[in-house]
Design an enzyme around this catalytic site. Structure first.
Site, short mmCIF file in Angstrom:
data_model
loop_
_atom_site.label_atom_id
_atom_site.label_comp_id
_atom_site.label_asym_id
_atom_site.label_seq_id
_atom_site.Cartn_x
_atom_site.Cartn_y
_atom_site.Cartn_z
N SER A 171 5.84 -4.13 2.31
CA SER A 171 6.12 -5.47 1.82
C SER A 171 5.95 -6.50 2.93
CB SER A 171 7.55 -5.55 1.25
OG SER A 171 8.52 -5.39 2.28
N GLY A 206 8.70 1.27 3.00
CA GLY A 206 7.50 1.98 3.44
C GLY A 206 6.26 1.68 2.62
N GLU A 253 0.36 9.33 9.20
CA GLU A 253 1.54 8.48 9.47
C GLU A 253 1.79 8.35 10.96
OE1 GLU A 253 2.45 6.20 7.29
OE2 GLU A 253 2.76 7.83 5.88
N HIS A 254 2.06 7.12 11.37
CA HIS A 254 2.37 6.81 12.78
C HIS A 254 1.23 7.21 13.71
CE1 HIS A 254 6.49 5.32 12.41
NE2 HIS A 254 6.64 6.21 11.44
N ASP A 281 -1.77 -1.43 7.53
CA ASP A 281 -1.25 -2.13 6.35
C ASP A 281 -2.08 -3.38 6.04
OD1 ASP A 281 0.63 -0.23 6.84
OD2 ASP A 281 2.23 -1.60 7.40
N ASP A 284 -1.87 5.09 13.41
CA ASP A 284 -2.79 3.94 13.53
C ASP A 284 -2.63 3.26 14.88
OD1 ASP A 284 -0.25 2.91 12.77
OD2 ASP A 284 -1.07 1.41 11.39
N ARG A 313 0.85 -1.21 0.00
CA ARG A 313 0.00 0.00 0.00
C ARG A 313 0.87 1.25 0.00
NH1 ARG A 313 2.72 1.90 3.31
NH2 ARG A 313 2.84 1.36 5.50
P1 ADP Z 1 8.24 -2.54 4.57
O1 ADP Z 1 8.24 -1.05 4.72
O2 ADP Z 1 8.49 -2.95 3.16
O3 ADP Z 1 7.05 -3.20 5.19
P2 ADP Z 1 9.71 -3.95 6.63
O4 ADP Z 1 11.04 -3.63 7.22
O5 ADP Z 1 8.55 -3.88 7.54
O6 ADP Z 1 9.52 -3.00 5.38
O7 ADP Z 1 9.73 -5.42 6.00
C1 ADP Z 1 10.68 -5.80 5.03
C2 ADP Z 1 10.97 -7.29 5.10
O8 ADP Z 1 9.87 -8.05 4.53
C3 ADP Z 1 12.17 -7.70 4.28
O9 ADP Z 1 13.40 -7.50 4.99
C4 ADP Z 1 11.90 -9.19 4.04
O10 ADP Z 1 12.31 -9.98 5.15
C5 ADP Z 1 10.38 -9.24 3.93
N1 ADP Z 1 10.03 -9.24 2.50
C6 ADP Z 1 9.61 -8.20 1.75
N2 ADP Z 1 9.43 -8.58 0.45
C7 ADP Z 1 9.76 -9.88 0.38
C8 ADP Z 1 9.79 -10.87 -0.68
N3 ADP Z 1 9.48 -10.58 -1.94
N4 ADP Z 1 10.19 -12.13 -0.35
C9 ADP Z 1 10.52 -12.43 0.90
N5 ADP Z 1 10.50 -11.57 1.93
C10 ADP Z 1 10.13 -10.31 1.69
P1 NG1 Z 2 5.74 -0.06 7.24
O1 NG1 Z 2 6.49 1.08 6.75
O2 NG1 Z 2 4.93 -0.70 6.16
O3 NG1 Z 2 6.58 -1.13 7.89
C1 NG1 Z 2 4.55 0.76 9.61
C2 NG1 Z 2 3.43 0.04 10.36
C3 NG1 Z 2 2.06 0.71 10.20
C4 NG1 Z 2 2.14 2.20 10.47
C5 NG1 Z 2 3.28 2.82 9.63
C6 NG1 Z 2 3.49 4.29 9.94
C7 NG1 Z 2 3.53 -2.38 10.64
C8 NG1 Z 2 3.21 -3.69 10.04
N1 NG1 Z 2 3.28 -1.32 9.88
O4 NG1 Z 2 4.54 0.50 8.24
O5 NG1 Z 2 1.12 0.11 11.09
O6 NG1 Z 2 2.30 2.47 11.84
O7 NG1 Z 2 4.51 2.16 9.85
O8 NG1 Z 2 2.35 5.03 9.68
O9 NG1 Z 2 3.99 -2.32 11.77
MG MG Z 3 6.48 -3.30 7.24
#
Ligand code: ADP
Ligand code: NG1
Ligand code: MG
Length: 462
Positions: free
Chosen positions: A150, A147, A52-53, A194, A55, A46
């Protein structure tokens, strides 16, 4: 009945646009497991337009799903094994465990742990002592740690796959709530934005997401405005560091100090929205109370413990989380000011979309830029490269631009007049990406316009 059906993640035959990708995933699946997948689960990432920050403080947010997603091809096995392969073998190694015996490693959050969060959450929710063995091939297109969520796309997709393979079905809102809860197993204490948008998104519309109970309302974005995502190419893995949980804790301490100062039983309060409600304050009044009650200098742990009348050890139980036990000072006032003002900006944004005044786009742009300034200065969750990128986006013609997601790197989202998108993209490319050889190779996947996409679904081959 139709209403209920519509509220469950749909089971669909492949839409034309993802067929070629699923063929690629199927080939990888067949070569690893020697069988064909029986279905595919899909959950999108998404982009958060504003809010931001907040929820995890109980306030509404305004995201839309993007087309980038996680797709998992799934087949059953009789051995009770969970076998995980990934189409990106360079980054994500194969993993195997037993469905009734696995642990989630928070201290080293490798990719398979996000899958296991969704698996564990669903098995617990369905009260299954042992689920079905699963062979999985994962393919993700959401840029990781940027962000765009994923991590939740992975958690939600794993939970959805586990639900379907075990022959159950659940409402979208129920799975989303469950996934918000089980992503905490990775260690981050996020809110539910998310996971909610990943399940409740609808093609063509952004959503106002409200919590407790979870609701998603369509938000019609103004005609002639395009949302363009640009990745700063600075990765920030939220589970591997403590900044995210420190912010959650700072907001919790702000809540508890405010509650205590107003004679409430502070132990009953964890979220700023709850204390605002108990005190019957508007968001503007809550902001005034913060400025009256909380001081600007960071609070030391000793001072917080003294205000609340507990020992530092007890504070660990009432207010801290595992990876914030050693934090010694908390910027409680600035964080609370951000939260109350950002919650207000979300309501204003929604109102402008609903009433569409003549200068709607300008007003929305100003709210987005004010949100970025608040994230940068009060919440301190930006990054110098991301601030530079946001400035470049404004110079290139965006009406507003801001970091999206948790920050500390990752993406900006900019609102650009539809007739200026090409010039905008060209200028941002030249000024931010072409100047740096590391970034210039990634420009196609890092700088793109985004339309509101659809939510999570199961796909079967017809
Ligand atoms: P985001 O902002 O993308 O949510 P996070 O730090 O919360 O960032 O999560 C990122 C982690 O999600 C990656 O380090 C990885 O472990 C996992 N991840 C994301 N995309 C993939 C993928 N295509 N395959 C496997 N793991 C993934
Ligand atoms: P990202 O950047 O997707 O890891 C996080 C939190 C959201 C929200 C935003 C800031 C998780 C899974 N996601 O997102 O709930 O707090 O930061 O607005 O913890
Ligand atoms: Mg995340």
């Amino acid at each position: 009945m139709t209403l209920k059906m519509a509220e469950e993640p749909p089971v669909l035959s492949f839409p034309q646009e993802i067929k070629p990708r699923c063929e690629k995933i199927k080939t990888a699946f067949c070569s690893k497991y020697g069988q064909e997948p029986s279905f595919y689960a899909r959950a999108p990432g998404r982009v958060n337009l504003i809010g931001e920050h907040i929820d995890y403080c109980g306030y509404s947010v305004l995201p839309m799903a993007i087309e980038q997603d996680v797709i998992i091809a799934v087949g059953k096995n009789d051995s009770g094994d969970i076998n995980l392969g990934n189409t990106n073998q360079e980054l994500y190694r194969d993993f195997t465990c037993k469905v009734d015996n696995f642990s989630i490693n928070k201290s080293d959050p490798q990719w398979h742990n996000y899958f296991l969060c969704g698996l564990r959450g669903m098995l617990e929710h369905l009260k299954l002592e042992s689920g079905v063995g699963m062979n999985c091939m994962v393919d993700g297109t959401v840029p990781p740690s940027s962000g765009l969520s994923s991590s939740s796309a992975m958690v939600c997709c794993a939970a959805l796959a586990t639900m379907y393979v075990n022959g159950h079905c659940m409402q979208k809102s129920e799975i989303a709530d469950m996934c918000a809860h089980c992503e905490h197993y990775i260690g981050t204490e996020g809110g539910g934005m998310d996971q909610a948008i990943s399940f409740m998104a609808k093609q063509g519309t952004a959503k106002l997401i409200e919590f407790n109970p979870l609701r998603a309302t369509d938000v019609v974005l103004p005609d002639g405005a395009v949302f363009v995502i640009s990745n700063s190419c600075v990765e920030s893995n939220k589970a591997a560091a403590s900044h995210f949980n420190i912010r959650v804790v700072e907001c919790r301490l702000a809540t508890q100090i405010l509650a205590k100062s107003k004679g409430l039983n502070w132990r009953d309060y964890k979220r700023l929205a709850d204390v605002q409600k108990a005190l019957k304050l508007t968001l503007e009044e809550a902001l005034e109370v913060v400025k009256e009650v909380l001081h600007e200098e960071p609070y030391t742990k000793e001072e917080v413990a003294q205000i609340l009348g507990v020992s530092k050890e007890e504070l660990a139980n009432t207010s801290l989380s595992a990876n914030t036990l050693d934090v010694q000072s908390f910027k409680v006032r600035d964080r609370a000011c951000h939260v109350f003002s950002e919650a207000n900006r979300v309501l204003q944004f929604k109102k402008i979309c609903d009433t569409s005044p003549a200068d709607a786009k300008d007003q929305l742009g100003q709210l987005m830029s004010a949100s970025h300034a608040s994230c940068r200065d009060l919440y301190e969750c930006s990054h110098p490269d991301l601030d530079r990128l946001v400035n470049i986006c404004i110079e290139a013609g965006a009406l507003g631009s801001r970091l999206t997601g948790a920050g500390w790197g990752g993406c900006a989202v900019s609102m650009v007049p539809a007739n200026q998108v090409q010039t905008f993209i060209k200028t941002v490319k030249e000024k931010y990406y072409d100047a740096d050889p590391n970034r210039s190779t990634k420009v196609t996947s890092s700088l793109f316009a985004s339309q509101p996409g659809g939510g999570a679904a199961i796909y079967i081959q017809s």
